[in-house]
Design an enzyme around this catalytic site. Sequence first.
Site, PDB file in Angstrom:
ATOM      1  N   GLY A  98      19.668 -19.378  24.848  1.00 44.99           N
ATOM      2  CA  GLY A  98      19.333 -18.421  23.795  1.00 44.99           C
ATOM      3  C   GLY A  98      18.104 -18.801  23.008  1.00 44.99           C
ATOM      4  CE  LYS A 121       8.310 -21.519  21.322  1.00 44.79           C
ATOM      5  NZ  LYS A 121       7.641 -21.444  22.639  1.00 44.79           N
ATOM      6  CG  ASP A 133      13.893 -29.835  14.399  1.00 45.52           C
ATOM      7  OD1 ASP A 133      13.455 -28.974  15.189  1.00 45.52           O
ATOM      8  OD2 ASP A 133      13.261 -30.870  14.113  1.00 45.52           O
ATOM      9  CG  ASP A 268      15.812 -20.504  30.294  1.00 43.68           C
ATOM     10  OD1 ASP A 268      16.023 -21.033  31.389  1.00 43.68           O
ATOM     11  OD2 ASP A 268      15.254 -21.097  29.350  1.00 43.68           O
ATOM     12  CG  ASN A 269      11.373 -20.613  30.179  1.00 42.94           C
ATOM     13  OD1 ASN A 269      11.864 -20.318  29.101  1.00 42.94           O
ATOM     14  ND2 ASN A 269      11.206 -21.869  30.558  1.00 42.94           N
ATOM     15  CG  ASP A 278       9.666 -18.970  26.575  1.00 45.31           C
ATOM     16  OD1 ASP A 278       9.329 -18.481  25.479  1.00 45.31           O
ATOM     17  OD2 ASP A 278      10.827 -18.956  26.984  1.00 45.31           O
TER      18      ASP A 278
END
Length: 513
Positions: A98, A121, A133, A268-269, A278
């Site tokens: 995600g 981002k 983080d 996922d990219n 990405d």
Amino acid sequence: MNIENIQQPFIKKFPGDFSGNTMQRNTPKVLFSTVNPVGFDHPQLIAFNKKLSEEIGLGKFEEKDLDFLVGNNLPENIKTYSTVYAGHQFGNWAGQLGDGRAILAGEITNSSGQKNEVQWKGAGATPYSRHADGRAVLRSSLREYLMSEAMFHLGIPTTRALSLAFTGEDVVRDIMYNGNPQYEKGAVIIRTAESFLRFGHFELMSAQQEYKTLQELTDFTIENYFKEIQSEGNQKYKDFFESVCRRTADLMVEWYRVGFVHGVMNTDNMSVLGLTIDYGPYSMMDEYNLNFTPNTTDLPGRRYAFGRQAQISQWNLWQLANALHPLIKDEKFLEDILNDYGSYFWESHDKMLCKKFGFDELQSGDEDFFTRWQSLMQDLQLDYTLFFNELEKYDDQKDLRLQFENVSYTFLNDEKISRLEDFIKDYQFRLEKNIISKEKSLEIMHKTNPKFILRNYLLYQCIEEINAGKTEMLEKLTHALENPYHTIYPEFSAKRPSDYDDISGCSMLSCSS
């Protein structure tokens, strides 16, 4: 900026988690979670893309807009969220992933009716941060800001970058994953795209057997981003998958045209819209090498090497096919489309190479010619971009060694010069088969072969300068990348200096960001 016009059609359409809880967790049966940007007390603007802001409908920048660019003090009309998806990473199923540090503001519509999503981002953790983080450092943020714009101006489908700002925080990163963490300057970018939907969004819904949501997501995607599809029933989903395959193949051809290596082509990219998405450990090709990977995490297998990108994109499409099978329900159709993918790609690829060489059309024997060229490029360690630039200027009255010595990353001894001479003779013989004029041939080459590419060592220099409080190189690189088919700054249109061969960030990079 016109941020009051930002809307949230996605979260109105799909099941989501409105708790605002950023704790990393599984979120079954939802496609998004609301989450607020963390907020930064002392932000500082580094770059703002005025042309893009006007183009997408956000308008002119004012000083008060800096708050929005870093996610501070947002108006009530904006409900920010992150989306959940899954993926295959380095060939293995990774399950739920995600938007780990990407937070969506929503969607803006310009005066022409074109829609673009707006996303931060590096603005803080989300439920999908996987114990990270949610921050980002200048190093990776600047790379994405500049490279996504460079790809756009090269004519390649891509996400784009609206702004880049210091957060005022220092962020700890272990850049080479070798137990040597250090503080780096934090940064946040805003990026835009028609949509950030990925293969992984569909994979997760299918893996969780959320077939109703899978169908709704696919219908939403077709209705909003594949308006050319007018069919009904499961034919609609067949047409959708075939279109995604074509867009993906076309994107791979464009990557090969300019020598772009993504570095981490996990599912996922992968954008279902066929966008470059990405920008992590990517690189533009310096010396031509089919086995080159810019990603240290990709060693020693080199799964995502330059020469394997088309093969990997097909593998990723197989995974998307599996995810969409509950809607399509036709194994033979899926197999036929995927088996045809290679034929479509190679035909498109070879037609692209014809343009790079100035050929008017693909002819019998060209495949052998391209194979000999690849061997020459690798054996002589020739710079991919500069080779074609020099080929455009080739003069048979000049010494061949002098013409090409600044294109090679190795010494061109007599044997290598002899090989290059033989190839040039073959090339001249092939050019004579053109129907078009020499002037038209050169025109095709000029439009196909960039004069400027955003090399990693230039990015490294720019990052160092900005860390030192200087912006001159950022301004020059921005000007150059906006005009990639012209030589604006001759010093940028040169091969990588040997001083940068072994410096981290100039040839190989980690996924640290």
